[in-house]
Design an enzyme around this catalytic site. Structure first.
Site, PDB file in Angstrom:
ATOM      1  N   GLU A   1      29.564 -12.832  60.597  1.00 44.92           N
ATOM      2  CA  GLU A   1      30.957 -13.264  61.568  1.00 44.92           C
ATOM      3  C   GLU A   1      30.644 -14.632  61.178  1.00 44.92           C
ATOM      4  O   GLU A   1      30.525 -15.262  62.607  1.00 44.92           O
ATOM      5  CB  GLU A   1      30.340 -12.994  63.051  1.00 44.92           C
ATOM      6  CG  GLU A   1      30.473 -11.091  62.968  1.00 44.92           C
ATOM      7  CD  GLU A   1      29.451 -10.260  64.683  1.00 44.92           C
ATOM      8  OE1 GLU A   1      30.272 -11.492  65.405  1.00 44.92           O
ATOM      9  OE2 GLU A   1      29.264  -9.632  64.254  1.00 44.92           O
ATOM     10  N   GLY A   2      31.033 -15.379  60.330  1.00 44.22           N
ATOM     11  CA  GLY A   2      31.574 -16.697  60.225  1.00 44.22           C
ATOM     12  C   GLY A   2      29.809 -17.321  59.085  1.00 44.22           C
ATOM     13  O   GLY A   2      28.903 -16.961  60.002  1.00 44.22           O
TER      14      GLY A   2
ATOM     15  N   ASP B   1      27.835 -22.492  57.109  1.00 42.81           N
ATOM     16  CA  ASP B   1      28.793 -23.770  57.278  1.00 42.81           C
ATOM     17  C   ASP B   1      30.416 -23.458  57.757  1.00 42.81           C
ATOM     18  O   ASP B   1      30.679 -24.809  58.414  1.00 42.81           O
ATOM     19  CB  ASP B   1      29.337 -23.308  55.242  1.00 42.81           C
ATOM     20  CG  ASP B   1      27.707 -23.451  54.391  1.00 42.81           C
ATOM     21  OD1 ASP B   1      26.869 -24.839  55.029  1.00 42.81           O
ATOM     22  OD2 ASP B   1      27.353 -24.295  53.298  1.00 42.81           O
TER      23      ASP B   1
ATOM     24  N   ALA C   1      31.395 -11.474  70.213  1.00 44.07           N
ATOM     25  CA  ALA C   1      29.769 -10.688  69.197  1.00 44.07           C
ATOM     26  C   ALA C   1      29.392 -11.885  68.946  1.00 44.07           C
ATOM     27  O   ALA C   1      28.223 -12.099  68.958  1.00 44.07           O
ATOM     28  CB  ALA C   1      30.537 -10.222  68.215  1.00 44.07           C
TER      29      ALA C   1
ATOM     30  N   ILE D   1      31.427  -3.570  57.145  1.00 44.15           N
ATOM     31  CA  ILE D   1      31.721  -3.079  58.149  1.00 44.15           C
ATOM     32  C   ILE D   1      30.712  -1.900  58.726  1.00 44.15           C
ATOM     33  O   ILE D   1      30.230  -1.158  58.120  1.00 44.15           O
ATOM     34  CB  ILE D   1      33.291  -2.089  57.719  1.00 44.15           C
ATOM     35  CG1 ILE D   1      34.384  -2.849  57.083  1.00 44.15           C
ATOM     36  CG2 ILE D   1      33.138  -1.856  59.646  1.00 44.15           C
ATOM     37  CD1 ILE D   1      34.328  -4.119  57.726  1.00 44.15           C
TER      38      ILE D   1
END
Length: 387
Positions: free
Chosen positions: A366-367, A370, A245, A166
């Site tokens: 944030e992802g 892939d 974001a 975080i």
């Protein structure tokens, strides 16, 4: 006018006066206040908290939100801010991104009027630092599987569980926490000092070192019943924050990419090899040309997404395409510059290795790369391959 290496197709040459002023202001702030100490800060794992209020004074926090002390800028201006902050360091942009697009946006979009009036002006001024608690040790790419649970008990909510990786956690005054409840996933405001709430720092990072990263632990953590984000109704709301974001990342990473290209150009023009500048060799010019081309394409992607977002026509899969594409471009530029600089490329005297290490994190946070490709794949085929 000469063609600019970092904007070969003149994509950013039609900014209006206010956007130009924003760009110059952030560049000056980064150059004068952040860059002089970044090498030491990166080595020491130090984030310069003393700059946060200055960022607030400049209107850089929550800049594309309207009212509540926020600047209310257009989406291109917000993107420019992210780009210039990341030209300095991904850690600096990450702080502003989490503060603005995750923590502040969550309150702005899903909070009560009382919550917005209380928190947002202080967060915009840099007087209150936020973090965003979604990722868990066992659930990264599948946030809907989270185990953190909040239970209503009288006048309080009681939260148990943990979050990890975080950004801003160790320095945050307020955490936006997503937890399972009897009625699905909801968002909560957990303030620093709440009983049963701790935010230990994660040490020994080899990336984003000039950024504070930690965990959130909840051990029968009690918060007032009013601290729920009443408008949250499932994981989709957390993903809406992430899309805010991710949009900033599309612009931000181009700043790092441009910084690397400029460093490669300057180095190869000055470095003499076999009695002539390194820039005169075909292999070097090929690498420089590819970097410039990819950055030009990334600029067009970013600006198109900004136009779609400004007109409220943007779709999550389009943001995923932009995030995946531009982070890959930036990481490739950093790696290529490191290669061109040879042994010098690993020295803190130069910037490319620091950018490269940082972008390895941006590539998966944030992802992951892939997952974003699979989001685009789902949009194309109608089939969710990650489920």
């Amino acid at each position: 006018m000469d063609i600019l290496a970092t904007d070969f197709l003149d994509a950013f040459q039609e900014l209006d006066d206010s956007q130009i002023l924003i760009k110059e202001t952030v560049q000056k702030f980064v150059k004068n206040n952040f860059l002089p100490n970044i090498t030491d800060n990166f080595e020491k794992g130090h984030f310069p908290k003393e700059l946060i209020k200055e960022m607030g004074k400049l209107g850089l926090l929550g800049s594309n939100l309207h009212g509540y002390g926020c600047a209310g800028l257009d989406e291109i201006s917000y993107g420019i801010i992210m780009k210039e902050l990341e030209r300095g360091d991904s850690g600096l942009r990450s702080f502003a991104s989490v503060q603005s697009s995750l923590a502040m946006y969550a309150i702005y979009a899903f909070g009560s009027e009382e919550q917005k009036k209380y928190f947002l002006p202080k967060m915009a001024a840099g007087e209150c630092i936020g973090c965003f608690g979604l990722t868990e040790p066992d659930f990264g790419s599948d946030p809907a599987g989270m185990k953190t649970f909040a239970k209503k008990e009288g006048e309080h909510w009681v939260i148990n569980g943990s979050k990890t990786w975080i950004t801003n956690a160790p320095i945050a005054d307020i955490a936006i926490v997503w937890a399972q409840t009897e009625n699905g996933i909801r968002g909560f405001l957990v303030e620093k000092g709440a009983k049963g709430f701790s935010t230990p720092e994660i040490h020994h990072k080899l990336s984003l070192r000039a950024s504070k990263t930690g965990s959130l632990f909840f051990d029968n953590c009690k918060i007032p019943k009013e601290n729920i984000l009443e408008k949250t109704v499932g994981i989709k709301n957390a993903l809406m924050c992430l899309n805010q974001a991710r949009f900033g990342i599309v612009f931000g990473v181009l700043g790092a990419a441009e910084d690397c290209l400029n460093e490669a150009l300057n180095y190869t023009k000055e470095r003499i090899m076999f009695k002539k500048p390194l820039a005169s060799f075909q292999l070097i010019q090929r690498k420089l040309a590819i970097m410039s081309t990819e950055i030009a394409k990334g600029n067009l992607v970013a600006l198109q997404l900004a136009k779609l977002k400004q007109n409220k026509k943007i779709k999550p899969a389009q943001i995923s395409m932009g995030k995946q594409n531009n982070v890959q471009i930036a990481l490739d530029c950093a790696r290529t510059t490191r290669d061109i600089l040879g042994a010098n490329g690993i020295s803190g005297e130069y910037r490319c290795m620091r950018h490269m290490c940082n972008l390895e994190s941006v590539y998966t946070y944030e992802g992951t790369n892939d997952i974003h490709l699979l989001i685009v794949g789902q949009q194309l085929t109608g089939i969710a391959a990650f489920e």
